[in-house]
Design a protein around this motif. Structure first.
Motif, PDB file in Angstrom:
ATOM      1  N   ALA A 335      17.976 -45.706 -65.181  1.00  0.00           N
ATOM      2  CA  ALA A 335      17.354 -44.542 -65.829  1.00  0.00           C
ATOM      3  C   ALA A 335      18.018 -43.233 -65.422  1.00  0.00           C
ATOM      4  O   ALA A 335      17.942 -42.255 -66.157  1.00  0.00           O
ATOM      5  CB  ALA A 335      15.864 -44.488 -65.495  1.00  0.00           C
TER       6      ALA A 335
ATOM      7  N   GLY B  89       1.847 -39.483 -78.730  1.00  0.00           N
ATOM      8  CA  GLY B  89       3.214 -39.648 -79.187  1.00  0.00           C
ATOM      9  C   GLY B  89       3.369 -39.024 -80.557  1.00  0.00           C
ATOM     10  O   GLY B  89       2.795 -37.967 -80.841  1.00  0.00           O
ATOM     11  N   GLY B 154       2.978 -43.588 -79.333  1.00  0.00           N
ATOM     12  CA  GLY B 154       3.605 -43.099 -78.120  1.00  0.00           C
ATOM     13  C   GLY B 154       2.594 -42.528 -77.156  1.00  0.00           C
ATOM     14  O   GLY B 154       1.378 -42.655 -77.341  1.00  0.00           O
ATOM     15  N   THR B 159       1.098 -46.415 -73.664  1.00  0.00           N
ATOM     16  CA  THR B 159       1.010 -46.985 -72.313  1.00  0.00           C
ATOM     17  C   THR B 159      -0.217 -47.882 -72.197  1.00  0.00           C
ATOM     18  O   THR B 159      -0.131 -49.012 -71.705  1.00  0.00           O
ATOM     19  CB  THR B 159       0.936 -45.847 -71.275  1.00  0.00           C
ATOM     20  OG1 THR B 159       2.060 -44.999 -71.436  1.00  0.00           O
ATOM     21  CG2 THR B 159       0.926 -46.388 -69.871  1.00  0.00           C
ATOM     22  N   THR B 301       5.669 -48.256 -67.472  1.00  0.00           N
ATOM     23  CA  THR B 301       6.550 -47.100 -67.626  1.00  0.00           C
ATOM     24  C   THR B 301       7.993 -47.521 -67.887  1.00  0.00           C
ATOM     25  O   THR B 301       8.768 -46.745 -68.419  1.00  0.00           O
ATOM     26  CB  THR B 301       6.535 -46.233 -66.358  1.00  0.00           C
ATOM     27  OG1 THR B 301       6.704 -47.070 -65.230  1.00  0.00           O
ATOM     28  CG2 THR B 301       5.231 -45.490 -66.214  1.00  0.00           C
ATOM     29  N   LEU B 304      10.301 -47.183 -71.213  1.00  0.00           N
ATOM     30  CA  LEU B 304      11.094 -46.019 -71.612  1.00  0.00           C
ATOM     31  C   LEU B 304      12.582 -46.349 -71.597  1.00  0.00           C
ATOM     32  O   LEU B 304      13.352 -45.820 -72.394  1.00  0.00           O
ATOM     33  CB  LEU B 304      10.764 -44.831 -70.682  1.00  0.00           C
ATOM     34  CG  LEU B 304      11.778 -44.291 -69.686  1.00  0.00           C
ATOM     35  CD1 LEU B 304      12.528 -43.129 -70.294  1.00  0.00           C
ATOM     36  CD2 LEU B 304      11.089 -43.830 -68.450  1.00  0.00           C
ATOM     37  N   ALA B 309       8.413 -44.878 -76.641  1.00  0.00           N
ATOM     38  CA  ALA B 309       8.030 -43.502 -76.291  1.00  0.00           C
ATOM     39  C   ALA B 309       6.714 -43.459 -75.529  1.00  0.00           C
ATOM     40  O   ALA B 309       5.739 -42.901 -75.996  1.00  0.00           O
ATOM     41  CB  ALA B 309       7.943 -42.669 -77.558  1.00  0.00           C
ATOM     42  N   ASP B 310       6.676 -44.052 -74.338  1.00  0.00           N
ATOM     43  CA  ASP B 310       5.431 -44.025 -73.569  1.00  0.00           C
ATOM     44  C   ASP B 310       5.237 -42.654 -72.934  1.00  0.00           C
ATOM     45  O   ASP B 310       6.058 -41.747 -73.130  1.00  0.00           O
ATOM     46  CB  ASP B 310       5.430 -45.126 -72.503  1.00  0.00           C
ATOM     47  CG  ASP B 310       6.270 -44.748 -71.320  1.00  0.00           C
ATOM     48  OD1 ASP B 310       7.296 -44.095 -71.540  1.00  0.00           O
ATOM     49  OD2 ASP B 310       5.910 -45.084 -70.185  1.00  0.00           O
ATOM     50  N   SER B 313       8.249 -41.144 -71.052  1.00  0.00           N
ATOM     51  CA  SER B 313       9.416 -40.722 -71.837  1.00  0.00           C
ATOM     52  C   SER B 313       9.113 -39.443 -72.614  1.00  0.00           C
ATOM     53  O   SER B 313      10.024 -38.747 -73.051  1.00  0.00           O
ATOM     54  CB  SER B 313       9.837 -41.829 -72.790  1.00  0.00           C
ATOM     55  OG  SER B 313       8.800 -42.078 -73.686  1.00  0.00           O
ATOM     56  N   ASN B 316      10.837 -36.303 -71.165  1.00  0.00           N
ATOM     57  CA  ASN B 316      12.197 -36.041 -71.616  1.00  0.00           C
ATOM     58  C   ASN B 316      12.231 -35.510 -73.034  1.00  0.00           C
ATOM     59  O   ASN B 316      12.924 -34.555 -73.340  1.00  0.00           O
ATOM     60  CB  ASN B 316      13.006 -37.344 -71.546  1.00  0.00           C
ATOM     61  CG  ASN B 316      14.024 -37.266 -70.451  1.00  0.00           C
ATOM     62  OD1 ASN B 316      14.536 -36.181 -70.192  1.00  0.00           O
ATOM     63  ND2 ASN B 316      14.316 -38.371 -69.814  1.00  0.00           N
TER      64      ASN B 316
END
Lengths: 395, 363
Positions: A335, B89, B154, B159, B301, B304, B309-310, B313, B316
Motif C-alpha cells: 500500500a 461512498g 463505498g 466496510t 480495510t 482498498l 472504496a471502503d 480508501s 485518499n
C-alpha cells in the motif's frame, strides 16, 4: 418405525457411506479443478497470456529503491523475487526485534505498582490494538511525509545523520582488511565468556560459592574486540552522506516507506506481545513467589528460577505466533510501496508480465514456507519449554 | 456500675487516608517509582497538549473552505464536507435513504429479538433467513427500486457490508471445516487440513489478489463476477479457515463421553452433532469466535488494495480533491476514530462474554 428394507441396508452401512461420501467429495473437487483448468487454458489462449516460468529470466526493466543484493533494471525478474524476499525478511526481523522490546516494556508496565504507568500501558494496548494495521501504516507514512522537510532543509545530527522526506541518511561503514580479526575476536570473546560462565556455575554447584561474572563478561565481549580493533589500526572507515543536487548521495539510507512500515508493524504487534507477556506473568500463582521467598531465595532468584520459566512457558507460543502475523502483515507494504515481495514481485512484475497465476502462487509459497519455518520453531520451543513433572510434559 | 459507653470511631490517621495517601501509594512509593511517574508525566506533557491543540483548540469545526481553515489546527470542515462520502461512498445521494432505512430496520430487528418471549428461536430463524434478501434488495435495488451497481458502494457502508457478509457466510463453512478436520474419514480430514493450513499460512492480501486477479481466469469466458463479490469470496474463504480452528478448539474440549452417550442414545450423526456436540462446542468457543470476527473487521480495510472504496480508501479519494489538498491527516484521524470506536466496543463486548462464560464453566 419400521425395519429398514434390506435393499437399502447397503446404504446404511457406515463404512460404505464413508467411502461413498469421500468419493463424492474427491470427485467434486476434481471437477472444480478440472473445469477451472480448462477455463483457464481457453482464457489464456483468448487473451494471449503466456504461461510457464520463462518470465523469471526476462529482464525486469525497472528500478528498485532499496536492495541488499546486486540489482539493476537489467536484472532478471527472478532477481526481483530475491530482492523482494530479502526485503520482506529484513523488515520482518527489524519489526520483530522492536515489537519484542516495546511489547516487553508495555507488558511489564501494565503490571506495575505505579498507577500512572499501568494505566498508560493499558491505554497504549487498547489504542493501538483496535486500529487496523493497514490504517496505521498509511497514517504513519502520511505523517512522515507531512512533517519531514525536503532534502535541502534536512534535520541534521552531528553532520553525519540527515533526516528528510526521502529517508534517514546514516554514515555507511566501510570495512578494511583487518576488520575480519575484530569479528573473530568477538566470536572468541563470546565463546570464552560461555566457558567462564560454565566454570563458575560448576564451582557454585560444587562449593556453593557464587561469583559475579559481569566483569569477565564485559572484558571478553567488549574488551577483546576493542583491543584487536585498535591493534589493527582501526580498520573501519565511514562514507558520509552529502547533499548533491536535490538529494543525498553516499552513506546508507532508510526510506520513509521502510520506516513507516517497520514502525507501524512494531507498534501494532507490540500490543499483542504485551498482552501475551502479561497473561504469562499473571498465570503464575502468587503462591509460587511466596514459596520461593519462604525457601530463602532472593527476589532476583525467585524471578529467574521460579517465576520466569513458568511465565515464559505460557507467553512464548502466542508471541511466536505474533512474529508470524507480523511477517504476514509486512505484505501490506504494497500500500505504501516499500519494495518487499508483495509489492515488487506480486505488484510490479505481475503488472508487467501479466502471469498472475505463477506469480501469486510463488508469493504464496514464500509465505507458506515462512509459516512452516516459524511453526517448526514453535514446536521445538514448545518441546523444550515443557517443565519436567508438569502434567502436560507427558509420562 | 458505670454503663458501657460506645466510643466513637477513631479518625483514620492523616497519613493513611485521603488523596495524599493515594498518591503516595500509587505514584510515589519510592525513588524509582517517583522517577517513573515524573518521566510519564513529562511524556504526557510532550504529547497531549499539542495533540489537543491540533484536534480541538486550534481546529476549525465550522463548514468553511480549505483556505479559511488555517494550517495550525485540524480542519474538520473537510470531514463535514465529505461526510457522506466517508459513510456511503459514491452511493447516489438521492438513494441514501435506502442504507439508512436498512440500518433502522436492523436496529429494530435486534430490539425485537431482545423483546421476544415465546417462539424466540423460530422467529429469529425466520428473520435470519429473510434479512439478507431485504438487505440486498435495499442496497442493490430491484423490485421497483433503481439498481445501484456495487462499484458505487463505498465508505463505512461497504466496510460493514463486507464484514457482515464475511462473518455470516464464513461461519457455517468454518463449522463444516472444523468437523471435517475432526472426521474419521481420512480423505475428508486431509482435505480440510490442507485447506485450513494453506489459508492460515498466507497473508489475506495474497488471497485477495488471488480472488481479484487470478479467479477471473478460472471462470468460463464471458462469465463476469462482480469485483465486490470476488473480494467477498476471498474474505469468506480466509475467515472460514480461522473460524474452523476456533471451533475445533471447542470440539476438542468436549469430553469423549458426550459422543459416546449420543451414540448410545441412538442419535443419527446429524442429530449427534447438531443437538449434542455443536451447542456445547460453540458455547465454549464464543469468546474466540467474537475475537476472530474483530480480526475480520480489521482485515476488511485490506480491500482498498484491490481497489474497493471502503472507508479507509475514502481518505485518499477525498484528499485528492484539489479543493481540499493536504488534509489527508484529518481524514486518517477521522477514520481511526470511527474504526477505533467500533473495534473497541466489539472487544469490550468480547471481554464481557468471556467473563460470562468463564463463570459458568467454573460451576
Amino acid at each position: 418405525m419400521g425395519k429398514i428394507k434390506p435393499d437399502f441396508a447397503f446404504f446404511y452401512n457406515n463404512k460404505i457411506r464413508a467411502i461413498l461420501f469421500q468419493t463424492f467429495a474427491l470427485a467434486a473437487i476434481a471437477y472444480i479443478f478440472y473445469s477451472g483448468y480448462s477455463n483457464f487454458s481457453t482464457n489464456v489462449e483468448i487473451r494471449g497470456i503466456q504461461t510457464g516460468f520463462d518470465f523469471l529470466s526476462a529482464e525486469s526493466g525497472f528500478d528498485i529503491a532499496e536492495f541488499l543484493i546486486d540489482y539493476s533494471s537489467n536484472s532478471s525478474n527472478l532477481r526481483v523475487f530475491y530482492v523482494g524476499l530479502i526485503n520482506t525478511v529484513v523488515v520482518s526481523i527489524i519489526g520483530i526485534i522492536f515489537a519484542s522490546i516495546i511489547g516487553l516494556i508495555i507488558g511489564v508496565a501494565r503490571l506495575s505498582n505505579n498507577w500512572l504507568i499501568a494505566k498508560l500501558a493499558g491505554g497504549y494496548v487498547e489504542l493501538f490494538r483496535n486500529i487496523p494495521i493497514l490504517l496505521q501504516i498509511l497514517f504513519w507514512y502520511n505523517l512522515i511525509l507531512a512533517v519531514l522537510p525536503n532534502p535541502k532543509n534536512s534535520f541534521e545530527f552531528f553532520g553525519a545523520i540527515f533526516i528528510n522526506l526521502r529517508g534517514i541518511y546514516l554514515p555507511k561503514p566501510i570495512f578494511a582488511d583487518g576488520f575480519i580479526w575484530v569479528i573473530l575476536a568477538l566470536i572468541i570473546g563470546i565463546v570464552l565468556r560461555a566457558a567462564i560462565k560454565r566454570h563458575f556455575a560448576n564451582k557454585k554447584a560444587l562449593t556453593g560459592l557464587g561469583t559475579n561474572t559481569l566483569a569477565y563478561s564485559l572484558l571478553m565481549i567488549i574488551g577483546l574486540p576493542v583491543l584487536v580493533y585498535f591493534s589493527f589500526g582501526m580498520p573501519i572507515d565511514f562514507d558520509y552522506p552529502a547533499l548533491k543536487g536535490f538529494n543525498f548521495k553516499g552513506g546508507s539510507s532508510l526510506s520513509p516507506e521502510f520506516f513507516a512500515l517497520a514502525f507501524a508493524l512494531s507498534v501494532y504487534t507490540a500490543t499483542y506481545i504485551a498482552e501475551a507477556i502479561r497473561t504469562g506473568i499473571e498465570s503464575v500463582p502468587v503462591g509460587q513467589k511466596e514459596a520461593a521467598l519462604a525457601l530463602g531465595l532472593t527476589p532476583r532468584q525467585s524471578l529467574k528460577l521460579i517465576i520466569l520459566p513458568q511465565a515464559l512457558k505460557v507467553a512464548i507460543p502466542p508471541i511466536i505466533n505474533q512474529y508470524l502475523n507480523l511477517t504476514k502483515n509486512s505484505s501490506l507494504a504494497t500500500a505504501i510501496g516499500y519494495p518487499e515481495i508483495m509489492s515488487v514481485f506480486a505488484g510490479t512484475v505481475l503488472n508487467q508480465a501479466g502471469q498472475a497465476v505463477e506469480i501469486i502462487l510463488m508469493t504464496m509459497a514464500v509465505y507458506l514456507l515462512i509459516s512452516l519455518v516459524i511453526a517448526t520453531i514453535l514446536n521445538i520451543v514448545n518441546r523444550r519449554m515443557n517443565i519436567k513433572g508438569t502434567s502436560d510434559a507427558g509420562i | 456500675m458505670p454503663a458501657f459507653k460506645l466510643q466513637p470511631n477513631r479518625q483514620v490517621p492523616q497519613s493513611k487516608a485521603g488523596i495524599l495517601q493515594w498518591l503516595h501509594k500509587n505514584l510515589f512509593t519510592n525513588f524509582t517509582n517517583s522517577a517513573f511517574t515524573l518521566i510519564a508525566l513529562y511524556g504526557l506533557y510532550l504529547i497531549v497538549p499539542p495533540l489537543a491543540n491540533w484536534m480541538f483548540f486550534d481546529a476549525t469545526f465550522a463548514p468553511v473552505s480549505n483556505a479559511e481553515c488555517g494550517r495550525n489546527g485540524a480542519c474538520w470542515s473537510y470531514i463535514i464536507e465529505k461526510l457522506d462520502l466517508f459513510i456511503y461512498g459514491f452511493y447516489p445521494p438521492e438513494q441514501i435513504w435506502r442504507p439508512q432505512l436498512l440500518v433502522a430496520l436492523s436496529l429494530g430487528l435486534v430490539l425485537l429479538a431482545k423483546l421476544l418471549k415465546n417462539n424466540k428461536v423460530k422467529i429469529i430463524a425466520w428473520m435470519i433467513a429473510i434479512y439478507p434478501i431485504i438487505a440486498f434488495l435495499l442496497l442493490h435495488g430491484g423490485l421497483g427500486l433503481s439498481i445501484v451497481a456495487t462499484y458505487k458502494w463505498g465508505g463505512l457502508m461497504l466496510t460493514v457490508v463486507i464484514a457482515t457478509v464475511g462473518i455470516v457466510v464464513s461461519f457455517p463453512i468454518g463449522i463444516l471445516l472444523a468437523l471435517g478436520r475432526q472426521s474419521k474419514m481420512r480423505i475428508i480430514r486431509l482435505l480440510s487440513v490442507i485447506y485450513i493450513e494453506f489459508i492460515r499460512g498466507v497473508p489475506l492480501i495474497t488471497i485477495l489478489f488471488m480472488a481479484s486477479v487470478v479467479l477471473p481466469l478460472f471462470f468460463a469466458d464471458g462469465f463476469n463476477v462482480d469485483k465486490l463479490l470476488r473480494a467477498l469470496i476471498g474474505i469468506t474463504m480466509f475467515q472460514a479457515a480461522y473460524i474452523a480452528e476456533v471451533v475445533r478448539g471447542g470440539l476438542q474440549a468436549i469430553p469423549r463421553g458426550q459422543y459416546e452417550a449420543a451414540d448410545a442414545m441412538g442419535l443419527s450423526f446429524a442429530k449427534k452433532i447438531g443437538l449434542v456436540i455443536l451447542p456445547q462446542a460453540l458455547k465454549i468457543s464464543i469468546p474466540n469466535i467474537v475475537g476472530s470476527f474483530i480480526a475480520l473487521f480489521k482485515d476488511t480495510t485490506l480491500v482498498l488494495i484491490i481497489g474497493l472504496a471502503d472507508i479507509l480508501s475514502m481518505v485518499n479519494l477525498t484528499s485528492n480533491d484539489e479543493l481540499w489538498l493536504g488534509r489527508s491527516t484529518e481524514g486518517y484521524v477521522f477514520v481511526m476514530m470511527v474504526l477505533w470506536i467500533i473495534l473497541y466496543s466489539m472487544s469490550r463486548y468480547a471481554k464481557k462474554i468471556e467473563l460470562k462464560y468463564n463463570t459458568q464453566q467454573k460451576n
